[in-house]
Design a protein around this motif. Structure first.
Motif, mmCIF file in Angstrom:
data_model
loop_
_atom_site.group_PDB
_atom_site.id
_atom_site.type_symbol
_atom_site.label_atom_id
_atom_site.label_comp_id
_atom_site.label_asym_id
_atom_site.label_seq_id
_atom_site.Cartn_x
_atom_site.Cartn_y
_atom_site.Cartn_z
ATOM 1 N N HIS A 170 -2.332 3.622 -6.024
ATOM 2 C CA HIS A 170 -2.500 3.100 -4.691
ATOM 3 C C HIS A 170 -1.451 2.163 -4.120
ATOM 4 C CE1 HIS A 170 -6.475 5.043 -5.883
ATOM 5 N NE2 HIS A 170 -6.113 5.864 -4.936
ATOM 6 N N GLN A 171 -1.628 1.036 -5.270
ATOM 7 C CA GLN A 171 -0.920 -0.078 -4.487
ATOM 8 C C GLN A 171 0.297 -0.630 -5.672
ATOM 9 O OE1 GLN A 171 -3.696 -3.127 -3.357
ATOM 10 N NE2 GLN A 171 -4.411 -2.229 -1.635
ATOM 11 N N ASP A 218 0.955 -1.174 0.102
ATOM 12 C CA ASP A 218 0.004 0.075 -0.130
ATOM 13 C C ASP A 218 0.813 1.145 0.057
ATOM 14 O OD1 ASP A 218 -1.524 2.140 0.942
ATOM 15 O OD2 ASP A 218 -3.104 0.861 1.407
ATOM 16 N N GLU A 234 -11.163 -2.334 -8.344
ATOM 17 C CA GLU A 234 -9.704 -2.251 -8.534
ATOM 18 C C GLU A 234 -9.345 -2.419 -10.013
ATOM 19 O OE1 GLU A 234 -6.598 -4.199 -6.048
ATOM 20 O OE2 GLU A 234 -6.464 -5.413 -7.908
ATOM 21 N N ARG A 293 -9.695 1.602 -6.928
ATOM 22 C CA ARG A 293 -8.047 1.534 -6.590
ATOM 23 C C ARG A 293 -7.219 1.345 -7.869
ATOM 24 N NH1 ARG A 293 -8.941 -2.386 -2.351
ATOM 25 N NH2 ARG A 293 -8.328 -4.163 -3.910
#
Ligand code: C2E
Ligand code: MG
Ligand code: MG
Length: 400
Positions: free
Chosen positions: A367-368, A165, A312, A346
């Protein structure tokens, strides 16, 4: 490149044909066919007793050029892979590759002339992975029976690649990636057996086997709070019993559906039929997260994405790897981030191998992150250790 039995080279220039034939012969491809233009290629495909695995085609040829060939391959439902090459400017070849992808064809790459070993290796070379499990020299392993027997013996297990994250700097979970643990060959990568499992109707069994392993692994206390992503093959999503199968198993294990993120490929999003939409909707309403994998490789548009509230979006690694050197990749990443933000999704960048790319996507608001820079996929025991130290990944970044 995953192994193929037969390759069709389409070009009117004998020199290019000779270069490509020599190159593929050195890769032990069993059969290399030649066509002088698109029409000749279609004739060969019609006559050939088995489906051809890969077509490598020039764009500009007399009679029928590469563009027309692409369109006719699409209308004939060609299922193999395609690579394109040309002496014209790079943007034109990219454009042709994008066109073929819009038609739903499986384009594995494009090459500018002159063809060199290194430019061919970039598209056709073996994976850089250090894992074992290549096909035998004769390219016959594994057969459908081998995959089926391995399923019976429970030899398919998930490896896990951590996801970081970027806001909190900690590990948020991992993606489960199937591996075949073969007693003789070692760890076999999915590129070698997924096409066979898919063509032999074994993907349902394989997916359930992986889901069961993931559920078992998730019982370990160190995994509490970790979200695990599982890849779901397109064919399974039109099975309306799927949500109940998943929910039963997860419920029995005392886990929550919200701990699972189901990854579907962008091509699935393109063909959202009512049954698939129903399955996705039921999964979502029961708490599963749904992610669009390999985003950017298909041709989904805003209206496709509005059909369903995805959680996502995973930008395909081909764009991530080139983001610093290729303007189109950089634009794709920027556009994906804006689109995801607009739709409340996301964004994950997959395939990060370099620190500069990591910094770039972080600055862009991704985001990730996931990629070899952080960690390669690893067995359950190893990731359990990893989960116990949620900031340990930073050491690999610092050392990069
Ligand atoms: P994917 O879901 O897009 O998974 C990402 C692939 O990229 C994985 O390859 C992963 O090992 C690889 N990867 C991750 N980081 C990097 C990096 O930094 N550099 C490079 N070069 N590669 C990286 P893998 O495990 O070989 O899987 C390939 C594909 O096979 C997956 O792509 C997915 O589409 C499919 N797959 C894997 N496991 C399963 C499964 O359990 N079920 C189904 N249906 N498909 C699976
Ligand atoms: Mg995936
Ligand atoms: Mg992907």
């Amino acid at each position: 490149m995953d192994p193929v039995d037969s390759i069709l080279v389409v070009d009117d220039d004998p020199t290019q044909i000779a270069i490509l034939t020599a190159y593929f012969s050195s890769m032990q491809v069993a059969e290399i066919l030649h066509a002088r233009d698109g029409a000749h290629a279609l004739e060969i495909l019609d006559r050939h007793p088995k489906p051809v695995g890969l077509i490598v085609s020039d764009l500009k040829m007399p009679n029928m050029d590469g563009y027309e060939l692409i369109r006719l391959l699409k209308s004939r439902g060609f299922k193999g892979r395609i690579a394109l090459f040309s002496g014209h400017q790079k943007e034109l070849i990219e454009n042709a590759a994008n066109l073929a992808r819009m038609y739903g064809l499986d384009v594995i790459g494009h090459i500018s002339k002159p063809l060199t070993k290194s430019s061919l290796d970039k598209v056709f070379g073996s994976r850089k992975s250090s894992e074992a499990g290549r096909a035998n020299a004769d390219g016959t392993w594994p057969l459908k029976e081998d995959v089926s027997a391995a399923l019976d013996k429970g030899l398919f297990v998930p490896f896990y690649q951590p996801k970081v994250d970027l806001l909190t700097g900690s590990i948020s979970g991992a993606e489960a990636l199937v591996r075949w643990i073969d007693p003789e060959r070692g760890v076999v990568s999915p590129g070698l057996f997924l096409p066979i499992a898919t063509n032999s109707g074994l993907m349902g069994r394989l997916t359930i086997a992986i889901v069961e392993c993931v559920i078992e692994d998730m019982q370990r206390p160190e995994w509490a709070g970790m979200k695990i992503a599982i890849n779901i093959p397109p064919g399974m999503l039109s099975d309306i019993t799927l949500p109940d199968i998943f929910m039963n198993r997860i419920g029995k294990a005392g886990l929550k559906t919200s701990q699972f993120c189901l990854e579907i490929t962008e091509s699935t999003v393109l063909d959202l039929d009512p049954a698939t939409l129903e399955v996705l909707s039921r999964l979502r309403i029961h708490g599963f997260e749904i992610s669009i994998d390999d985003f950017g490789t298909g041709a989904s548009n805003i209206s496709n994405l509005r059909m369903f509230p995805f959680n996502e979006l995973k930008i395909d690694q081909s764009f991530i790897n080139n983001v610093l050197t290729d303007a189109f990749s950089a634009e794709t990443v920027n556009a994906s981030v804006s689109l995801a933000r607009m739709m409340n999704m996301r964004v994950v960048a997959e395939g990060i191998e370099r620190k500069e790319v990591f910094d770039y996507v972080k600055a862009k608001g991704v985001h990730q992150a996931q990629g070899y820079l952080i960690a390669k996929p690893m067995p359950a025991d190893q990731i359990t250790e990893y989960f116990s130290h949620p900031h340990s990944w930073m050491r690999s970044i610092a050392a990069a």
